[in-house]
Design a protein around this motif. Structure first.
Motif, short mmCIF file in Angstrom:
data_model
loop_
_atom_site.label_atom_id
_atom_site.label_comp_id
_atom_site.label_asym_id
_atom_site.label_seq_id
_atom_site.Cartn_x
_atom_site.Cartn_y
_atom_site.Cartn_z
N ASP A 197 19.02 -2.03 -39.93
CA ASP A 197 19.01 -0.76 -40.66
C ASP A 197 20.27 -0.60 -41.50
N LEU A 198 21.40 -1.08 -40.99
CA LEU A 198 22.65 -1.05 -41.76
C LEU A 198 22.48 -1.82 -43.07
N HIS A 199 21.89 -3.02 -42.97
CA HIS A 199 21.68 -3.82 -44.17
C HIS A 199 20.72 -3.11 -45.13
N ARG A 200 19.67 -2.51 -44.58
CA ARG A 200 18.70 -1.83 -45.43
C ARG A 200 19.33 -0.62 -46.12
N MET A 201 20.10 0.16 -45.36
CA MET A 201 20.77 1.32 -45.95
C MET A 201 21.75 0.89 -47.04
N ALA A 202 22.50 -0.17 -46.80
CA ALA A 202 23.45 -0.65 -47.80
C ALA A 202 22.73 -1.04 -49.08
N ARG A 203 21.60 -1.73 -48.94
CA ARG A 203 20.83 -2.14 -50.13
C ARG A 203 20.29 -0.94 -50.88
N VAL A 204 19.76 0.04 -50.16
CA VAL A 204 19.21 1.23 -50.80
C VAL A 204 20.30 2.00 -51.55
N LEU A 205 21.48 2.11 -50.94
CA LEU A 205 22.57 2.81 -51.60
C LEU A 205 23.05 2.06 -52.84
N LEU A 206 23.13 0.75 -52.76
CA LEU A 206 23.49 -0.03 -53.94
C LEU A 206 22.47 0.17 -55.06
N ALA A 207 21.19 0.18 -54.68
CA ALA A 207 20.12 0.27 -55.67
C ALA A 207 20.10 1.62 -56.39
N GLU A 223 16.02 -10.58 -50.41
CA GLU A 223 14.57 -10.51 -50.16
C GLU A 223 13.93 -9.32 -50.83
N GLN A 224 14.66 -8.22 -50.97
CA GLN A 224 14.09 -6.99 -51.51
C GLN A 224 14.50 -6.70 -52.94
N GLN A 225 15.50 -7.39 -53.45
CA GLN A 225 15.97 -7.17 -54.82
C GLN A 225 15.95 -8.51 -55.56
N PRO A 226 14.78 -8.93 -56.02
CA PRO A 226 14.63 -10.27 -56.59
C PRO A 226 15.40 -10.50 -57.88
N GLY A 227 15.84 -9.43 -58.55
CA GLY A 227 16.55 -9.60 -59.81
C GLY A 227 18.06 -9.64 -59.67
N TRP A 228 18.56 -9.29 -58.50
CA TRP A 228 20.01 -9.29 -58.31
C TRP A 228 20.52 -10.71 -58.12
N THR A 260 20.93 -19.83 -43.67
CA THR A 260 20.20 -18.58 -43.44
C THR A 260 19.38 -18.17 -44.65
N LEU A 261 19.95 -18.35 -45.83
CA LEU A 261 19.28 -17.93 -47.07
C LEU A 261 18.16 -18.87 -47.50
N GLY A 262 18.27 -20.14 -47.17
CA GLY A 262 17.25 -21.08 -47.60
C GLY A 262 17.14 -21.12 -49.11
N SER A 263 15.93 -20.97 -49.63
CA SER A 263 15.71 -21.04 -51.07
C SER A 263 16.38 -19.89 -51.82
N LEU A 264 16.66 -18.78 -51.12
CA LEU A 264 17.32 -17.64 -51.76
C LEU A 264 18.76 -17.96 -52.15
N ALA A 265 19.34 -19.01 -51.57
CA ALA A 265 20.72 -19.38 -51.85
C ALA A 265 20.93 -19.75 -53.32
N SER A 266 19.85 -20.06 -54.03
CA SER A 266 20.00 -20.42 -55.44
C SER A 266 20.47 -19.24 -56.28
N ARG A 267 20.37 -18.03 -55.75
CA ARG A 267 20.80 -16.83 -56.48
C ARG A 267 22.20 -16.38 -56.08
N VAL A 268 22.86 -17.19 -55.26
CA VAL A 268 24.20 -16.83 -54.75
C VAL A 268 25.23 -17.87 -55.19
N SER A 269 26.35 -17.41 -55.69
CA SER A 269 27.51 -18.27 -55.92
C SER A 269 28.47 -18.05 -54.75
N PHE A 270 28.80 -19.12 -54.04
CA PHE A 270 29.64 -19.01 -52.85
C PHE A 270 31.09 -19.35 -53.18
#
Length: 215
Positions: free
Chosen positions: A30-40, A65-70, A88-98
């Motif tokens: 829920d913390l992660h979900r709330m953080a995402r909603v507030l950012l959005a 997972e919930q914000q495909p354009g970010w 953890t991210l798997g294929s989603l890691a392609s949208r992240v610069s580490f």
């Protein structure tokens, strides 16, 4: 900080991180979900997000997972934790610069928003203020920062009560009582927790307005 760095450099400890933090932090999903909603509320659909303390990748995955354009820049001082984040991210890691390091190793470009979850409580007051200022310097005007970390009254009685409750929570989740009491004592001695009013003052001193409690 050296003991903390050693802990997050231990591959065995890192492999258990996701399970441990889920049991240690009430309502983590829920913390992660709330953080995402507030950012959005303020971040555009194609926004760029800075995540400080991104090792493990749990919040990155929840956001992606919930914000495909970010797109995301994840920063963490532990190479092992960044490796875990990629897994953890798997294929989603392609949208992240580490980025391996601390806030000074984050890109200087302007971000649409930032998140720093379960991280700032490791930093003493002076370094916490410097870190938050550096986050602010990397944000577009009016862009949001979402933070969550241990923050409670620091008088001796309240500290004892808080850490005892934290230990009781973990015992209730199945952890050995003797181990949790030892862990609680170590946290009490080493974690530079600040009172909520001090944390709020740090955010304001760094240039953030409209500071609100959400979690």
């Amino acid at each position: 900080m050296s003991n903390l760095s050693d802990h997050f450099a231990d591959p065995d400890a890192v492999s258990r991180y996701a399970d441990k933090v889920a049991r240690s932090v009430p309502g983590l999903r829920d913390l992660h979900r709330m953080a995402r909603v507030l950012l959005a509320e303020a971040v555009p659909d194609d926004g760029r997000i800075l995540v400080l303390g991104a090792g493990g990748g749990l919040e990155l995955k929840a956001f992606a997972e919930q914000q495909p354009g970010w797109r995301y820049d994840g920063v963490d001082p532990s190479a092992e934790m960044l490796h875990q984040a990629k897994a953890t991210l798997g294929s989603l890691a392609s949208r992240v610069s580490f980025h391996h390091g601390y806030i000074d190793d984050a890109p200087a470009g302007l971000f649409d928003g930032a998140a720093c979850l379960l991280t700032l409580h490791f930093l003493p007051e002076e370094e916490r203020l410097r870190t938050v200022k550096e986050i602010a310097r990397r944000l577009k005007p009016g862009a949001p920062l979402i933070t969550a970390h241990h923050s409670f009254s620091t008088n001796a009685h309240d500290k004892d009560k808080w850490f005892a409750r934290h230990a009781a929570l973990l015992v209730d989740a199945g952890e050995p009582a003797s181990q949790m009491m030892k862990s609680s004592q170590q946290m009490k001695e080493k974690l530079p927790v600040l009172a909520p009013e001090v944390d709020e003052a740090i955010l304001r001193a760094a240039g953030f307005g409209d500071v609100e409690l959400f979690y």
